[in-house]
Motif scaffolding. Structure first.
Motif: not given
Ligand code: ARG
Length: 600
Positions: A141, A157, A264
């Protein structure tokens, strides 16, 4: 299977080594049984076992062909000798050497059924644990905090997160590190602008403001030399630890991290604020790194900058290529920070493997950092840094993925759009889902589609971002697999049966009477092989291909073999095949970070 640090594929991940029957992948198991016959001819010779396309044959070992050249004997002779000496006893009903030197193997139905039943009862559905549990540091990420997270961060990611899940599932100890860009000149600019706009130290700066704030700061910075000067002095204050400056910087960093964390979370990505080990973390180590390089006699002064020239790196003119570790103004750079991180990961963290999930354009940077790390002795013998690189995400025009207006696509907006589009697709396909559930399914399908589209392409290649394709219910997509999974679950719901109970109590092996049942059994037993290949090459697309193929094999089975309407003696076996397939689909998607709803 090789022991120790490297497996045969060149991967630093040792595969499992069990030969105790039920739980090892089918291919690995048969290969292990063939191995002694090959060893007799040449120690360590690879059987080169592959699934066979021929009817009535499950696997073929092609290893005799290459071996023939090395030992100078006809391949057919070697194949015949392998057939005569291999101890495939209860596993195969037929083992035959072809005139060309292939060894054709047909699995025994009874053995296959028993193995399948045992694997179905295994909570891991056959995935074995690594021979040795390694400490794996995964850098992924790693956005730059001076900007809002955008589509350019999607691949690292998503791929990084899937790899973390896969490594952990295999029994490795995974340390996630989000190497965020939280240091450097742009922070001087942001702090000065914070002070000037009066937002400093106040709550006024909210998550949504970040991007606009950055743009305004940038514009003001470009327009004012005075601001540029102040920004530069501010960086010096920051890097020397001035408390007020550091406090302002913290405010900005915390806010950015909160923003990333919310993205996230929405994406179902494992990274947490405590996984952030940004560039600033290494600030105090930078002089140490340079001093150690100096002590080891590796530093060379070149045009005022201090550099290391690792052997084997040259530019187009053939001149040695430097890795600059300290600029002529005394400042450190990206490479110095990465050297400090490398040293920290193999030193303090005791990494066996350090994985860097970063785009292909940084390949040379990492090659040089790794080479210098080795020269400096920061990478212990047998330990390994790995650059897991990937290609770019492109728009339909095959250029960098952008919005229609030509701006970078913000990640949060990308996810919103994915879920919105998925909601429409789900509503069209399953109009009867209750509202609340439809929303949960849309979230799973939208996020799953974006992730799967990324993961299912060989990561080395560029891939074209295409909403319609990734959200289609047919083809190699998340919605297709999620739907296949939900459809199997519905068989059990309709019949009022509990699939989990059926798997756990799998006493009676299925009767593999038809070719479609047999094919499905073989495919299900390949799960471990697919997962091991995925980990061995850090390539999630291999697991995707496997799941896609499995869903196809299942469809063929389901079309030709009635389940609930089947006669009693085959019904339970078929139900078991269904439950096993649903289990593998949901576990497989889970390893990729994708949820499989029970109903769609
Ligand atoms: N922040 C960097 C970028 O956006 C990526 C960092 C990758 N990790 C590393 N250890 N260099 O380009």
């Amino acid at each position: 299977m090789e022991r120790g640090g490297r497996s045969r594929s060149g991967s630093p991940f040792p595969c499992c080594s069990r030969d105790d029957g039920a739980m090892a992948g089918l291919l690995a198991l048969v290969a292990a049984r063939l191995q002694p016959a090959f060893d007799r001819l040449e120690p360590g010779a690879d059987p080169v076992l592959r699934p066979s396309g021929q009817p009535g044959v499950d696997f073929q070992a092609n290893g005799a062909l290459a071996l023939a050249k090395r030992v100078g004997r006809p391949p057919a002779d070697l194949a015949a000798e392998i057939v005569a000496t291999a101890s495939l006893g209860e596993i195969c009903t037929k083992v035959e050497a072809s005139p060309k030197g292939f060894v054709n193997l047909t699995l025994d139905d009874g053995w296959l059924a028993a193995t399948l039943a045992a694997t179905a009862a295994d909570p891991r559905l056959g995935r074995c644990l690594a021979e040795r549990s390694l400490t794996v540091v995964v850098d992924y990420s790693s956005p730059n905090l001076a900007k809002e997270m955008h589509a350019g961060h999607v691949r690292t990611t998503i791929i990084g997160d899937a790899l973390c899940r896969l490594y952990a599932d295999a029994g490795h100890r995974v340390i996630r590190e989000n190497h965020v860009g939280d240091w450097g000149t742009q922070f001087g600019m942001l702090i000065e602008y914070l002070l000037e706009s009066g937002d400093a130290g106040r709550e006024a700066l909210s998550l949504g403001d970040l991007e606009g704030f950055y743009r305004q700061a940038r514009a003001a910075f470009d327009a004012s030399e005075e601001l540029q000067d102040r920004s530069r002095s501010r960086v010096v204050l920051l890097q020397s630890g001035d408390p007020d400056t550091v406090a302002l910087w913290r405010q900005y960093v915390d806010l950015s991290v909160a923003h990333f964390t919310s993205v996230y979370h929405r994406l179902g990505v494992l990274l947490q604020p405590e996984d952030v080990v940004g560039e600033s973390f290494y600030n105090d180590l930078l002089p140490v790194v340079v001093a150690e390089l100096e002590d080891k006699g590796l530093l060379v002064e070149s045009e005022g900058a201090r550099c290391v020239f690792p052997p084997g790196f040259a530019n187009r003119e053939g001149q040695p290529l430097p890795l600059i570790v300290q600029k002529s103004d005394g400042g450190y750079n990206y490479a110095t920070t990465d050297l400090a991180a490398l040293r920290d990961r193999f030193g303090r963290l005791g990494a066996d493997v350090a994985v860097y999930v970063v785009g292909a354009p940084q390949a040379l940077h990492f090659q040089m950092v790794f080479a210098v790390g080795r020269l400096a002795g920061w990478i212990p013998e047998g330990k390994e840094p790995v650059h897991v690189m990937f290609g770019s995400m492109l728009g339909a025009d095959r250029k960098m993925f952008k919005t229609r207006a030509g701006d970078v696509v913000k990640l949060a907006e990308l996810v919103d759009e994915a879920v919105e589009r998925a909601a429409a697709a789900v509503a069209a396909k399953s109009p009867d889902l209750p509202d609340g559930e439809a929303q949960v399914v849309a979230e799973a399908v939208g996020v799953g589609a974006v992730k799967y589209a990324d993961l299912s392409t060989d990561r080395a290649r560029d891939y074209v971002f295409d909403w319609d394709r990734m959200l289609a219910f047919d083809g190699n997509t998340a919605p297709y697999l999620q739907y296949a999974h939900a459809r199997i679950r519905s068989i059990f719901r309709r019949a009022g049966l509990d699939a989990a109970g059926l798997l756990a109590g799998a006493a009676a092996p299925p009767v593999l009477a038809s070719p479609a049942e047999r094919d499905l059994a073989v495919a299900l037993l390949d799960f471990d092989t697919a997962v091991a290949a995925t980990i061995g090459t850090d390539s999630p697309h291999k697991l995707c291909s496997y799941l896609f193929d499995l869903a196809g094999v299942f469809t063929a089975f389901y079309e030709s073999c009635p389940v609930l309407r089947a006669p009693a003696e085959v019904r339970d076996g078929r139900l078991l095949l269904c439950a096993h397939t649903a289990g593998v689909l949901s576990a497989g998607l889970g390893l990729l970070g994708i949820t499989a709803p029970e109903r769609m």
